[in-house]
Design a protein around this motif. Structure first.
Motif, PDB file in Angstrom:
ATOM      1  N   PRO A 128     -14.974  -1.039  50.525  1.00 42.82           N
ATOM      2  CA  PRO A 128     -14.845   0.073  49.134  1.00 42.82           C
ATOM      3  C   PRO A 128     -15.100  -0.384  47.700  1.00 42.82           C
ATOM      4  O   PRO A 128     -15.839   0.508  46.913  1.00 42.82           O
ATOM      5  N   TRP A 169      -8.685   0.457  52.026  1.00 41.93           N
ATOM      6  CA  TRP A 169      -9.645   0.874  51.466  1.00 41.93           C
ATOM      7  C   TRP A 169      -9.451   1.695  50.392  1.00 41.93           C
ATOM      8  O   TRP A 169     -10.050   1.670  49.292  1.00 41.93           O
ATOM      9  N   SER A 173     -10.397   0.747  46.454  1.00 38.85           N
ATOM     10  CA  SER A 173     -11.152   1.742  45.986  1.00 38.85           C
ATOM     11  C   SER A 173     -11.068   1.703  44.897  1.00 38.85           C
ATOM     12  O   SER A 173     -11.164   1.532  43.742  1.00 38.85           O
TER      13      SER A 173
END
Length: 376
Positions: A128, A169, A173
């Motif tokens: 990510p 993720w 992110s």
């Protein structure tokens, strides 16, 4: 947090919506179709030609650009907009789908995906954090979360585990993206064709908070009926005041069906890929220009179309240059296909605004059902 993009809903008709996504590089009229510029080019098209079809935004591909020419090189050369001579908005995908579908010898862990390049076998790691770094180097206006997209069919357990990983993720992110004025981050809903998993994914994404929301994990082999089954409920699970993006779709009737179910944005390689293989999409369905029936036909592909292929060239010419493997064949057919796709989007925007979307849809389907014009 600094406002990154603004979504203004102008009108709805049933579940269908029309509006505007305002970015620092220009407005995106929705519903919007994004031509795919995988390697910093929409194949067989000049950027100004893509703009002439009516496209407001292009899609670039993190996986392909990180491998060649590399995101670092693009950043040194002024960013993706200057590099490819497209000054309008650009959305970049996260690279996750291509890693899963193209890369060799990939290994999935909690950290990310280790893989070998399909180009030269070199080793890479996409996480990510790295995906956010690459997309920042590219300078795209809309950045996508890094996610995992399992191929369907898959077991419920595999889909659930994949969705949960994608949600972890997504949070990473968001943290890695930080606060970037003028740039937006979209989360990606996963969960296969299971309503309960889609609902869990939507809640987790809303809890994290994004500038827009994508519906991922469809158009991966499940078929239109299953896809529409998910779209009957999935868009409504996402915030009404944010753009909704269906990834990787599709054929003209897929696009119309998705908009009817509340989707605002789509992308697909189909119009450009079809153009290079002699397939034209027209209001009366698909035309295979390589067929011998077109060899002596002086008529245009579509007499109602205003693209250069239809305005200036006959079916006979298009048949000839395809058979002769001339480059102009892919150029003209791609231009036509992208023009037709943007014509669909424009028609839907006008119909939704005028509260006559159902009638527009009926006309769209009945014209397509007529099939191509009779051979001479």
């Amino acid at each position: 947090m600094t406002k990154r993009i603004e979504f203004q809903l102008a009108a709805t008709d049933g579940a269908a919506r029309t509006g505007t996504i305002r970015t620092t590089r220009g407005d995106i009229r929705t519903p919007a179709f994004m031509p795919v510029g995988t390697a910093a080019t929409v194949k067989a098209m000049m950027p100004e030609s893509v703009a002439a079809t009516g496209a407001d935004i292009l899609l670039g591909n993190t996986y392909h650009l990180m491998l060649r020419p590399t995101a670092e090189r693009i950043a040194r050369l002024g960013g993706l907009h200057d590099f490819m001579n497209w000054q309008g908005p650009i959305l970049t995908d996260s690279g996750g789908f291509q890693v899963m579908s193209l890369a060799d010898l990939r290994k999935l862990t909690e950290e990310g995906v280790a893989f070998r390049s399909h180009i030269d076998g070199s080793k890479h790691m996409l996480t990510p954090e790295r995906s956010m770094e690459i997309q920042k180097l590219l300078g795209s206006d809309i950045v996508m979360c890094f996610d995992e997209c399992p191929a369907l069919p898959a077991t419920d357990k595999a889909v659930a585990e994949s969705m949960e990983l994608s949600m972890r993720w997504a949070r990473r992110s968001k943290e890695a993206f930080g606060d970037r004025p003028g740039h937006a981050l979209f989360g990606i809903m996963q969960g296969g064709v299971t309503q309960e998993l889609r609902g869990i994914s939507a809640e987790k994404l809303k809890e994290i908070g994004f500038d827009g929301y994508a519906i991922g994990g469809l158009a991966v082999g499940e078929g239109q009926e299953a896809m529409f089954g998910v779209l009957d409920y999935a868009p409504a699970m996402l915030p009404e005041d944010k753009p909704r993006y269906l990834m990787g779709v599709g054929k003209p009737d897929d696009i119309v069906g998705a908009v009817a179910r509340g989707v605002d944005m789509m992308d697909c390689v189909l119009p450009s890929r079809s153009g290079r293989t002699g397939q034209a999409w027209t209001r009366q369905g698909q035309v295979n220009i390589k067929n011998a029936r077109h060899a002596d036909d002086p008529r245009p592909l579509d007499e109602h179309c205003t693209c250069p292929a239809c305005r200036n060239y006959s079916r006979a010419y298009l048949h000839h240059v395809f058979r002769a493997q001339e480059m102009i064949s892919g150029m003209l057919l791609t231009w036509h296909n992208l023009h037709y796709y943007q014509e669909i989007m424009s028609g839907m925007r006008q119909a939704i605004a005028a509260q006559r979307f159902d009638a527009w849809q009926q006309g769209f389907h009945s014209t397509r059902a007529m099939g191509d014009i009779e051979p001479l």
